[in-house]
Design an enzyme around this catalytic site. Structure first.
Site, PDB file in Angstrom:
ATOM      1  N   ASP A 268       0.740  -1.089   0.043  1.00 23.41           N
ATOM      2  CA  ASP A 268      -0.064  -0.009  -0.055  1.00 23.41           C
ATOM      3  C   ASP A 268       0.839   1.335  -0.112  1.00 23.41           C
ATOM      4  OD1 ASP A 268      -2.144   1.694  -0.158  1.00 23.41           O
ATOM      5  OD2 ASP A 268      -3.159   0.892   1.703  1.00 23.41           O
TER       6      ASP A 268
HETATM    7  C1  BGC Z   1      -5.257   3.218   0.186  1.00 28.56           C
HETATM    8  C2  BGC Z   1      -5.251   2.247  -0.890  1.00 28.56           C
HETATM    9  C3  BGC Z   1      -5.462   2.802  -2.214  1.00 28.56           C
HETATM   10  C4  BGC Z   1      -3.865   3.337  -2.309  1.00 28.56           C
HETATM   11  C5  BGC Z   1      -3.675   4.242  -3.645  1.00 28.56           C
HETATM   12  C6  BGC Z   1      -4.007   3.935  -0.098  1.00 28.56           C
HETATM   13  O1  BGC Z   1      -3.774   5.016   0.736  1.00 28.56           O
HETATM   14  O2  BGC Z   1      -5.102   2.544   1.423  1.00 28.56           O
HETATM   15  O3  BGC Z   1      -6.615   1.360  -0.685  1.00 28.56           O
HETATM   16  O4  BGC Z   1      -5.712   1.933  -3.241  1.00 28.56           O
HETATM   17  O5  BGC Z   1      -4.119   4.465  -1.107  1.00 28.56           O
HETATM   18  O6  BGC Z   1      -4.575   5.308  -3.795  1.00 28.56           O
END
Ligand code: BGC
Length: 729
Positions: A268
């Site tokens: 993530d």
């Molecule tokens: C979130 C993810 C997301 C990623 C990209 C993160 O902060 O937890 O779910 O896909 O950002 O935007």
């Protein structure tokens, strides 16, 4: 099955050989570039970024650039970089694209796998036409805590619902075969345990014993893997004291070794760098080592891999085999998607189909929680309707948490739809509050005047879109701002009062609910929410949504979910109150609250319609289930009201009694959305095999232990009659 189709489309052997050939030619910088994902494509492409793409500095970009930038960046990667390795463009295409469907928690309340799959397909068509090839969805974290803002993005509290609907999303996004121009690679996230954040506070630690982890939290991920999901994303949280992004148990032991997943794993956002904030690694170099060894292939945003893996190789703290393993998974994904073969952007779809699906899904996701004296549906002959509240005409709030591509101009609000339906002069509108969190009552007198002038009041209440989603945890579950006061004030007009609540989570609004005659829970319903709600209010359609998450009476009951274990002292229906000044009554010593009923406000699976359904007693086809066979559980469901409607029929099972572990009081094992005409009866049947009953026992083996089981066919998790059957050795 999708998996087979994907493999057939791109012969595996051929792909592995092509990867071998590339790995032999790649420099370490090119390998680390593949393992790096950035947000900084920027419009227009700078000379610097063009040069970086030529040098193979990045394997992927997320949430950045427009369609033309992506096309040009891909052209440079394919034609001007040394080895012609394509980029992959990822984006959070979560609940729709330009046309927005309800938030996932709302989608799940439709229990309509086909429609959800279709919505994902349409989002994929629109996103791939803009040069996006990868979405960070579905989110299949089990969410049992409405304080957690990301419950909005989840499919609710139940592993069966999340498995079935998550898999439907994967099929929809990916389409028939990954190498098609309109296939959007899906991503099962956040692996794992993110929804169990302590206190419902986002990013917080999760403690999940292995038996619960495997039985509940991992089940939707296993289902996504079995459906052929292309990628996984690691979670931000620690799971049992080990951050998920450096968690070899999750990533190597379970995902790769047990489940044989051969897709790609991305971290993530910044999560590799954050390993140090967790205190799990001493610095970025250590973080790169632990994440790589645990099995994270691609690093989202932070740059620990690019900055440190070379030095780790020199120090022999990681091997080239570790690096090649990660790069292989990334290249395999790119081959499967046909990116090496110059996959074109898909053709732009027309909006008509997406608008239709968005409308249907918004309709099916709305849950009728209350309808005193059959107030709803309203009659179109009504004189004047007061439309009041901060969410009656808020295009952005209606779109919900993940709508960065949502086009607000397309949004049809309830106010607009009701004006269109009834004519502007019959709709009296007062927002009463400037926004969902507005605490000022200054505009209440005007709203009250309109209520007095009208024949019925529809209140549009709830949360702003920005109150749920990532980093939007709440400590209270009330209707925010002065909304509860607004209900109170308007009740004094004595008019029939209906609330439509748009929110990203279950709210607890017991006192307001008592003052309301009818309540439609609409989540954040997306682009077509307005017409969907107007048609429901006036009976052009009938509500059919059911809750996929338990609604507490108060935040103090959280976590509360239907599939709990039984205590040794289960409370009785009326166990409440403090024995003041009387001798202690042994019957008070039950698992209850002294100051609040222990039951939920609305149970999992609950939802009313404009007709009534009656269920016959549940039946079982045979008293015993043999190891190779199956039993059929059935009940007759009748529409005993005056109109045709859909009913979501649910199958629950419990048991066995006397196994090696205590088992939940009920677990959902199946569901069917059936359409019944007024007066019609239908036999609804579910077949159960032994494998469907399997769970993790005390030795962490996955099987159905012998003993007595019970099954219910029911309208929700709190009702229905049960039958017993046995499972032998
Ligand atoms: C979130 C993810 C997301 C990623 C990209 C993160 O902060 O937890 O779910 O896909 O950002 O935007």
């Amino acid at each position: 099955m999708l998996v087979a189709a994907n493999l057939a489309a791109a012969p595996a052997v051929n792909i592995e050989q092509r990867i071998d050939a590339l790995l032999k030619r790649m420099t370490i910088e090119e390998k680390l570039g593949q393992m790096s994902q950035s947000t900084s494509l920027a419009t227009p492409l700078s000379d610097e970024i063009k040069q970086q793409i030529r040098q193979g500095r990045w394997g992927s970009f997320l949430n950045t650039g427009n369609a033309a930038d992506r096309m040009e960046a891909q052209r440079i990667a394919l034609q001007e970089s040394r080895l012609g390795i394509p980029l992959i463009f990822g984006r959070d295409v979560i609940h729709g694209y330009r046309i927005v469907v309800p938030i996932p928690l709302g989608e799940s309340a439709s229990w309509d796998a086909d429609l959800i799959s279709r919505a994902a397909r349409e989002a994929a068509l629109a996103a791939t036409a803009d040069g996006i090839q990868w979405t960070f969805a579905p989110m299949i974290d089990i969410a049992r805590d409405p304080r957690w803002g990301r419950i909005a993005e989840s499919l609710g509290e139940d592993p069966h619902v999340a498995s079935v609907l998550g898999a439907a999303m994967v099929r929809g996004f990916q389409g028939e075969s990954l190498d098609r121009a309109d296939s959007l690679a899906a991503c099962a996230k956040h692996y794992a345990g993110y929804g169990a954040a302590e206190g419902g506070r986002d990013y917080n630690s999760a403690w999940i014993p292995e038996i619960l982890l495997r039985d509940v939290y991992l089940r939707p991920f296993r289902a996504a893997r079995d459906t052929g999901v292309a990628t996984f994303m690691t979670a931000f949280n620690t799971l049992n004291a080990v951050p998920a992004t450096g968690n070899g148990f999750l990533l190597r032991d379970i995902l790769r070794n047990e489940w044989k997943f051969d897709g790609m794993v991305v971290s993530d956002y910044d999560a590799i760098a954050e390993l140090t904030a967790h205190g799990y690694t001493s610095d970025a170099r250590d973080a790169a080592r632990k994440a790589l060894l645990a099995g994270v292939d691609m690093e989202m945003v932070s740059t620990a891999y690019f900055d440190w893996v070379k030095s780790l190789l020199q120090a022999q703290l990681v091997t080239m085999k570790d690096v090649d393993g990660a790069v292989r998974n990334i290249l395999r994904l790119k081959f499967r998607l046909g990116l090496f073969d110059g996959r074109p952007a898909a053709a732009k779809p027309s909006d008509a189909q997406a608008l239709d699906t968005a409308g249907r899904l918004a309709t099916e996701s709305v849950v009728l929680l209350k309808n005193s004296n059959g107030l709803l549906p309203l009659k179109k002959t009504i004189g004047k309707l007061a439309v009041i509240g901060p969410l009656a005409d808020s295009r952005t709030d209606q779109m919900g948490t993940w709508s960065m591509d949502g086009d607000a101009r397309e949004v049809r609000t309830p106010l607009a739809a009701l004006r269109e339906m009834l004519g502007s002069d019959r709709v009296l509108y007062a927002p009463a509050l400037k926004s969902a969190i507005d605490a000022s009552t200054a505009e209440f007198p005007r709203a009250l005047r309109l209520a007095h002038e009208s024949d019925a009041v529809v209140l549009f209440l709830g949360e702003a879109a920005t109150m749920s989603g990532e980093a939007r945890s709440r400590a209270f579950l009330n209707l925010p701002g002065a909304q509860e006061e607004l209900v109170e004030r308007l009740a004094s007009a004595g008019k029939p009062m209906i609330a439509v609540i748009m929110a990203g989570r279950p709210l607890a609004f017991h006192r307001s609910a008592e003052k309301l005659d009818a309540i439609l829970y609409a989540w954040h319903p997306g682009t077509m929410g307005g017409p969907a709600i107007a048609h429901l209010l006036f009976g052009d359609s009938a509500p059919s949504g059911k809750l996929t998450v338990t609604f507490p009476r108060s935040v103090g009951q959280v976590p509360i979910y239907y599939a709990h274990l039984s205590t040794g002292r289960p409370p009785g229906a009326n166990d409440l109150g403090v024995p003041m000044g009387t001798r202690e009554n042994p019957q008070d010593y039950t698992s209850r609250y002294i100051d609040l009923d222990f039951t939920p406000e609305y149970p999992f699976g609950y939802g009313l319609s404009y007709t009534t359904f009656e269920y016959s007693a549940t039946r079982v086809s045979a008293p015993a289930l043999t190891s190779a066979g199956s039993v059929t559980i059935s009940a007759q469901v009748a529409d005993t009201g005056h109109r045709d409607a859909d009913e979501v029929v649910q199958l629950y099972v419990s048991g066995p009694v006397g196994g090696s572990v205590a088992r939940p009081v009920r677990e959902l094992k199946g569901f069917k959305r059936v359409h019944l005409k007024a007066g019609q009866r239908q036999m609804v049947e579910f077949s159960i095999r032994r494998a469907d009953l399997a769970y993790y026992n005390s030795r962490m083996e996955f099987s159905a232990e012998p003993g007595n089981y019970r099954a219910w066919i029911a309208p929700d998790s709190a009702r229905g009659t049960s039958v017993e059957f046995t499972v032998g050795n």
